[in-house]
Write an enzyme that holds these catalytic residues in place. Sequence first.
Site, PDB file in Angstrom:
ATOM      1  N   LYS A   1      -6.752  -4.378  13.704  1.00 49.44           N
ATOM      2  CA  LYS A   1      -5.538  -3.871  14.356  1.00 49.44           C
ATOM      3  C   LYS A   1      -5.244  -4.380  15.672  1.00 49.44           C
ATOM      4  O   LYS A   1      -3.875  -4.616  15.822  1.00 49.44           O
ATOM      5  CB  LYS A   1      -5.492  -2.397  14.518  1.00 49.44           C
ATOM      6  CG  LYS A   1      -5.764  -1.573  13.160  1.00 49.44           C
ATOM      7  CD  LYS A   1      -4.631  -1.850  12.474  1.00 49.44           C
ATOM      8  CE  LYS A   1      -4.747  -0.917  11.154  1.00 49.44           C
ATOM      9  NZ  LYS A   1      -3.839  -1.091  10.017  1.00 49.44           N
TER      10      LYS A   1
ATOM     11  N   GLY B   1       0.646  -1.191  -0.164  1.00 47.56           N
ATOM     12  CA  GLY B   1      -0.035   0.126  -0.124  1.00 47.56           C
ATOM     13  C   GLY B   1       0.893   1.305  -0.059  1.00 47.56           C
ATOM     14  O   GLY B   1       0.492   2.177   0.763  1.00 47.56           O
ATOM     15  N   ALA B   2       1.957   1.116  -0.795  1.00 42.17           N
ATOM     16  CA  ALA B   2       2.925   2.283  -0.885  1.00 42.17           C
ATOM     17  C   ALA B   2       2.638   3.475  -1.932  1.00 42.17           C
ATOM     18  O   ALA B   2       3.527   4.216  -1.991  1.00 42.17           O
ATOM     19  CB  ALA B   2       4.124   1.679  -1.008  1.00 42.17           C
TER      20      ALA B   2
ATOM     21  N   ASN C   1       1.791  -2.216   5.180  1.00 42.61           N
ATOM     22  CA  ASN C   1       1.142  -1.041   5.819  1.00 42.61           C
ATOM     23  C   ASN C   1      -0.112  -0.952   5.096  1.00 42.61           C
ATOM     24  O   ASN C   1      -0.989  -0.163   5.451  1.00 42.61           O
ATOM     25  CB  ASN C   1       2.092   0.127   4.915  1.00 42.61           C
ATOM     26  CG  ASN C   1       1.422   1.377   4.927  1.00 42.61           C
ATOM     27  OD1 ASN C   1       1.201   2.270   5.882  1.00 42.61           O
ATOM     28  ND2 ASN C   1       0.833   1.845   3.763  1.00 42.61           N
TER      29      ASN C   1
ATOM     30  N   ALA D   1     -10.709  -4.255  15.537  1.00 43.62           N
ATOM     31  CA  ALA D   1     -10.519  -5.622  15.604  1.00 43.62           C
ATOM     32  C   ALA D   1      -9.473  -5.925  14.853  1.00 43.62           C
ATOM     33  O   ALA D   1      -8.415  -6.950  14.981  1.00 43.62           O
ATOM     34  CB  ALA D   1     -11.690  -6.368  15.237  1.00 43.62           C
TER      35      ALA D   1
ATOM     36  N   SER E   1      -2.534   0.177  15.211  1.00 41.88           N
ATOM     37  CA  SER E   1      -3.099   1.435  15.347  1.00 41.88           C
ATOM     38  C   SER E   1      -3.268   1.676  16.825  1.00 41.88           C
ATOM     39  O   SER E   1      -3.581   0.533  17.449  1.00 41.88           O
ATOM     40  CB  SER E   1      -4.205   1.676  14.419  1.00 41.88           C
ATOM     41  OG  SER E   1      -5.139   2.565  14.941  1.00 41.88           O
TER      42      SER E   1
ATOM     43  N   VAL F   1      -3.307  -7.146  -1.254  1.00 46.45           N
ATOM     44  CA  VAL F   1      -2.714  -8.126  -0.192  1.00 46.45           C
ATOM     45  C   VAL F   1      -3.724  -9.251   0.061  1.00 46.45           C
ATOM     46  O   VAL F   1      -3.140 -10.011   1.201  1.00 46.45           O
ATOM     47  CB  VAL F   1      -1.899  -7.160   0.758  1.00 46.45           C
ATOM     48  CG1 VAL F   1      -0.840  -6.393   0.364  1.00 46.45           C
ATOM     49  CG2 VAL F   1      -2.877  -6.220   1.625  1.00 46.45           C
TER      50      VAL F   1
ATOM     51  N   TYR G   1     -12.281  -2.066  12.293  1.00 47.33           N
ATOM     52  CA  TYR G   1     -11.070  -1.638  12.445  1.00 47.33           C
ATOM     53  C   TYR G   1     -10.105  -1.821  13.505  1.00 47.33           C
ATOM     54  O   TYR G   1      -8.924  -2.519  13.345  1.00 47.33           O
ATOM     55  CB  TYR G   1     -10.968   0.016  11.799  1.00 47.33           C
ATOM     56  CG  TYR G   1      -9.683   0.560  11.686  1.00 47.33           C
ATOM     57  CD1 TYR G   1      -9.141   0.266  10.286  1.00 47.33           C
ATOM     58  CD2 TYR G   1      -8.998   1.258  12.739  1.00 47.33           C
ATOM     59  CE1 TYR G   1      -7.624   1.024  10.338  1.00 47.33           C
ATOM     60  CE2 TYR G   1      -7.847   1.904  12.462  1.00 47.33           C
ATOM     61  CZ  TYR G   1      -7.033   1.819  11.256  1.00 47.33           C
ATOM     62  OH  TYR G   1      -5.881   2.460  11.169  1.00 47.33           O
TER      63      TYR G   1
HETATM   64  P1  NAP Z   1      -4.010   5.766   3.005  1.00 47.60           P
HETATM   65  O1  NAP Z   1      -3.321   7.201   2.487  1.00 47.60           O
HETATM   66  O2  NAP Z   1      -5.431   5.698   2.984  1.00 47.60           O
HETATM   67  O3  NAP Z   1      -3.060   4.776   2.329  1.00 47.60           O
HETATM   68  C1  NAP Z   1      -3.557   3.167   2.247  1.00 47.60           C
HETATM   69  C2  NAP Z   1      -2.950   2.505   1.397  1.00 47.60           C
HETATM   70  O4  NAP Z   1      -3.313   1.151   1.162  1.00 47.60           O
HETATM   71  C3  NAP Z   1      -3.448   2.765  -0.227  1.00 47.60           C
HETATM   72  O5  NAP Z   1      -2.288   3.302  -0.919  1.00 47.60           O
HETATM   73  C4  NAP Z   1      -4.203   2.002  -0.682  1.00 47.60           C
HETATM   74  O6  NAP Z   1      -4.322   1.705  -1.919  1.00 47.60           O
HETATM   75  C5  NAP Z   1      -3.668   0.662  -0.174  1.00 47.60           C
HETATM   76  N1  NAP Z   1      -4.655  -0.535  -0.044  1.00 47.60           N
HETATM   77  C6  NAP Z   1      -5.572  -0.328   0.440  1.00 47.60           C
HETATM   78  N2  NAP Z   1      -6.251  -1.763   0.324  1.00 47.60           N
HETATM   79  C7  NAP Z   1      -5.107  -2.395  -0.218  1.00 47.60           C
HETATM   80  C8  NAP Z   1      -5.137  -3.842  -0.684  1.00 47.60           C
HETATM   81  N3  NAP Z   1      -6.140  -4.705  -0.554  1.00 47.60           N
HETATM   82  N4  NAP Z   1      -4.048  -4.245  -1.307  1.00 47.60           N
HETATM   83  C9  NAP Z   1      -2.890  -3.317  -1.175  1.00 47.60           C
HETATM   84  N5  NAP Z   1      -2.977  -1.951  -0.932  1.00 47.60           N
HETATM   85  C10 NAP Z   1      -4.186  -1.610  -0.508  1.00 47.60           C
HETATM   86  O7  NAP Z   1      -3.633   5.504   4.525  1.00 47.60           O
HETATM   87  P2  NAP Z   1      -2.711   5.768   5.468  1.00 47.60           P
HETATM   88  O8  NAP Z   1      -3.241   6.697   6.529  1.00 47.60           O
HETATM   89  O9  NAP Z   1      -1.505   6.016   4.758  1.00 47.60           O
HETATM   90  O10 NAP Z   1      -2.405   4.536   6.475  1.00 47.60           O
HETATM   91  C11 NAP Z   1      -1.487   3.542   6.077  1.00 47.60           C
HETATM   92  C12 NAP Z   1      -1.520   2.292   7.207  1.00 47.60           C
HETATM   93  O11 NAP Z   1      -1.519   3.158   8.689  1.00 47.60           O
HETATM   94  C13 NAP Z   1      -2.990   1.752   7.204  1.00 47.60           C
HETATM   95  O12 NAP Z   1      -2.693   0.304   7.812  1.00 47.60           O
HETATM   96  C14 NAP Z   1      -3.757   2.281   8.365  1.00 47.60           C
HETATM   97  O13 NAP Z   1      -4.706   1.408   9.078  1.00 47.60           O
HETATM   98  C15 NAP Z   1      -2.552   2.655   9.488  1.00 47.60           C
HETATM   99  N6  NAP Z   1      -2.794   3.649  10.434  1.00 47.60           N
HETATM  100  C16 NAP Z   1      -3.003   5.238   9.789  1.00 47.60           C
HETATM  101  C17 NAP Z   1      -3.588   6.175  10.765  1.00 47.60           C
HETATM  102  C18 NAP Z   1      -3.703   7.425  10.264  1.00 47.60           C
HETATM  103  O14 NAP Z   1      -4.044   8.488  11.298  1.00 47.60           O
HETATM  104  N7  NAP Z   1      -3.547   7.689   8.947  1.00 47.60           N
HETATM  105  C19 NAP Z   1      -3.456   5.858  12.167  1.00 47.60           C
HETATM  106  C20 NAP Z   1      -3.039   4.529  12.506  1.00 47.60           C
HETATM  107  C21 NAP Z   1      -2.812   3.455  11.667  1.00 47.60           C
HETATM  108  P3  NAP Z   1      -5.626   2.213  -2.990  1.00 47.60           P
HETATM  109  O15 NAP Z   1      -5.846   3.614  -2.241  1.00 47.60           O
HETATM  110  O16 NAP Z   1      -5.145   2.326  -4.188  1.00 47.60           O
HETATM  111  O17 NAP Z   1      -6.754   1.378  -2.433  1.00 47.60           O
END
Ligand code: NAP
Length: 242
Positions: A156, A11-12, A87, A154, A139, A61, A152
Amino acid sequence: MLKGKTAVVTGAAKGIGKAAALAFAKEGCNIVLNYHSSVSEETIQEIESCNVACLPVQGDVSDFNFAASIVKQAKKEFGSLDILVNNAGITRDMLLMRMSEEEFDSVINTNLKGCFNMVRHASSIMLKQRSGSIINMASVVGVMGNAGQANYAASKAGIIGLTKSAAKELAQRGVTCNAIAPGFVETDMTAVLTEEQKEAMLAAIPLKRYGKAEDIADVAVFLAKQTYITGQVIHVDGGMVM
Ligand code: NAP
């Protein structure tokens, strides 16, 4: 210290995953960049401008066979798989009483099963290598719970259990597995929240600022450099959870 190593980041294409891919590229790692829907040419060029190779691999994934193929491609292209950052993640927020089966299943499948799939396949290579670092994105919500995010939370919390179990199984061959628990990070994932929700979050952050994707990426790089930290959940949340 990480120069010439191979880092797979799921998810990069944006957000925390993109920041992590860039941070590892700056350390001299070749990057296997998993993306889901699309990735910009600029993102790939930004990584390559660090004088490393970048292999973009599109896929989901949550698909067990895709996870096997990305790991295989990493090994074939670069000869090793040293760092895995799980990620990829999604949210489908809804109050428990109204949450559909699809909303629950999709979040568990992407976040938790996706993480399992990648750990499952990457660990077989890392065990043979007798080295490797797995970093799973959990998270604070997986620790505290959150109204409207039962699915979500559950997923994490499941990642935290998976991380500790994997750490115990893989330690005998020098492979580490840790989780990062970010708090509120400014990305597309949190951009959908209302101003009111964001203000409530800010009020709960002792350091009085939202996290940046780079704050999380820096800790991922730190963890990848350690050989005596495993099974830990590192909170990167401005003090939200103490
Ligand atoms: P984001 O900007 O929405 O990015 C998430 C990425 O994951 C996107 O590039 C998305 O691609 C990809 N993705 C989604 N479903 C996928 C799949 N089935 N296979 C492969 N890639 C997939 O979110 P972020 O905030 O950077 O979050 C990244 C991680 O950090 C996540 O695990 C999130 O739960 C965790 N996190 C974030 C926060 C926060 O405050 N932002 C807090 C705690 C934890 P597409 O858009 O193309 O689907």
